[in-house]
Write an enzyme that holds these catalytic residues in place. Structure first.
Site, PDB file in Angstrom:
ATOM      1  CE1 TYR A   1      36.448 -12.929  22.560  1.00 13.84           C
ATOM      2  CE2 TYR A   1      39.020 -13.420  22.556  1.00 13.84           C
ATOM      3  CZ  TYR A   1      37.688 -12.801  22.360  1.00 13.84           C
ATOM      4  OH  TYR A   1      38.224 -11.422  22.963  1.00 13.84           O
TER       5      TYR A   1
ATOM      6  CB  THR B   1      32.788  -9.671  32.494  1.00 12.49           C
ATOM      7  OG1 THR B   1      32.788  -8.776  30.666  1.00 12.49           O
ATOM      8  CG2 THR B   1      32.104 -11.127  31.683  1.00 12.49           C
TER       9      THR B   1
ATOM     10  CE  LYS C   1      35.666 -10.581  20.634  1.00 10.23           C
ATOM     11  NZ  LYS C   1      35.272  -9.167  20.778  1.00 10.23           N
TER      12      LYS C   1
END
Length: 327
Positions: free
Chosen positions: A148, A38, A152
């Site tokens: 996601y 990315t 985290k």
């Protein structure tokens, strides 16, 4: 005097590239690492001519070897936009789990201090407002955003485990919505999406009824908070973001006024588990770091708009990256 050496993962990304700039400015020898899934080398190409910058094209989900001494590690490698992590969910989980494990192992071996980039998404769709660090969150682990959010949350857990069990010097930052130059126009987040649509003469897309809120922090303010946290002696999570809250409908209206577009706002269904409110409680950052944001949203958005306007015209119509299938 020999400069301190710092490894920055995700170095070619939006935040990683700004961190490279800051630590070069502070006199560090910077080792940037990125697998460029990315990230974009254009964000750091101005650094390649410098003797105190090195670049490693590497996926941190695989074993990391860095020769020589290492004083600090900033772990910022991760897809960060919904467009990316919904397309590459397994890679997102791997960089949060395996990548963090590898970075922590490197920190232990090198006796380096490590700061990991967590996110306000650990709070999920919050049931308390504003969100303070002692709130445990409201996260759907099997929803589309779970790849996601839970990556985290695991990142934070393993980081604290290395701190308590191996006595590694660790720091955890919880980053709230951040914007500024070098964001990708097509990354799916509200600010670049709105500005991109305005520049292309398209209607601005707001999901839901637009009443959901976000709090936008300009990138220079965030970088300052990261620097101060890394240099602090506090091991537990710290929120860094701008508590100036605005609804997405009002924000779209601000972008329309700024850009002078004649386009209107159109509404589409709200994505699954999209947070209704997002506002950081930054009491801890103020108290521990003496930090608070300085750049107003009006000033920061204007700078960002000028950056997007300066991009080549083909950037406006560029489609999101296509990712290879992952195992």
């Amino acid at each position: 005097m020999t400069p301190k050496r710092i490894l920055i993962t995700g170095a070619a990304g939006f935040l990683g590239s700004h961190l490279c700039d800051r630590f070069i400015k502070e006199g560090f020898h910077v080792l940037g690492m990125d697998n460029l899934i990315t990230g974009d080398l254009k964000n750091i190409e101005h650094l390649f001519r410098l003797p105190n910058f090195e670049f490693y094209h590497h996926d941190v989900s695989k074993f990391i070897h860095v020769p020589g001494e290492l004083d600090y590690i900033l772990h910022f490698a991760s897809p960060a936009s919904p467009i990316d992590y919904l397309k590459i969910p397994i890679q997102t989980l791997k960089v949060g789990a395996l990548g963090t494990h590898n970075c922590l192992g490197l920190a232990k071996a090198k006796k380096a201090r490590i700061l990991v980039a967590s996110t306000s998404e650990v709070y999920g769709d919050p049931l308390v407002h504003p969100q303070s660090e002692d709130y445990w969150g409201n996260v759907n682990p099997v929803g589309p955003r779970g790849v996601y959010d839970e990556a985290k949350r695991f990142m934070e857990s393993i980081t604290m485990a290395y701190h308590t069990f191996h006595q590694v010097e660790t720091r955890i930052i919880r980053i709230f919505n951040t914007y500024g130059p070098r964001m990708r126009l097509n990354d799916g987040r509200a600010l670049p999406a709105f500005i991109g649509q305005a520049l292309r003469g398209e209607d601005l897309t707001v999901f839901g009824d637009g009443s959901q809120t976000r709090s936008f922090c300009y990138v220079d303010d965030l970088i300052e908070g990261i620097y101060r946290l890394l240099m602090s002696d506090y091991a537990y999570p710290v929120n860094v973001g701008n508590p100036d809250e605005i609804s997405l409908r009002e924000f779209a209206e601000e972008i329309i006024r700024l850009t002078g577009t004649t386009q209107k706002i159109v509404y589409k269904p709200l994505p699954t588990d999209d947070p209704k409110q997002r506002k950081p409680d930054i009491t801890k950052a103020k108290t521990l770091l003496g930090w608070e944001p300085k750049v107003s949203r009006a000033d920061g958005v204007r700078i960002t708009y000028e950056y997007f306007k300066s991009l080549p015209s083909e950037e406006l119509t560029k489609q999101p990256k296509e990712f290879k299938s992952l195992h």
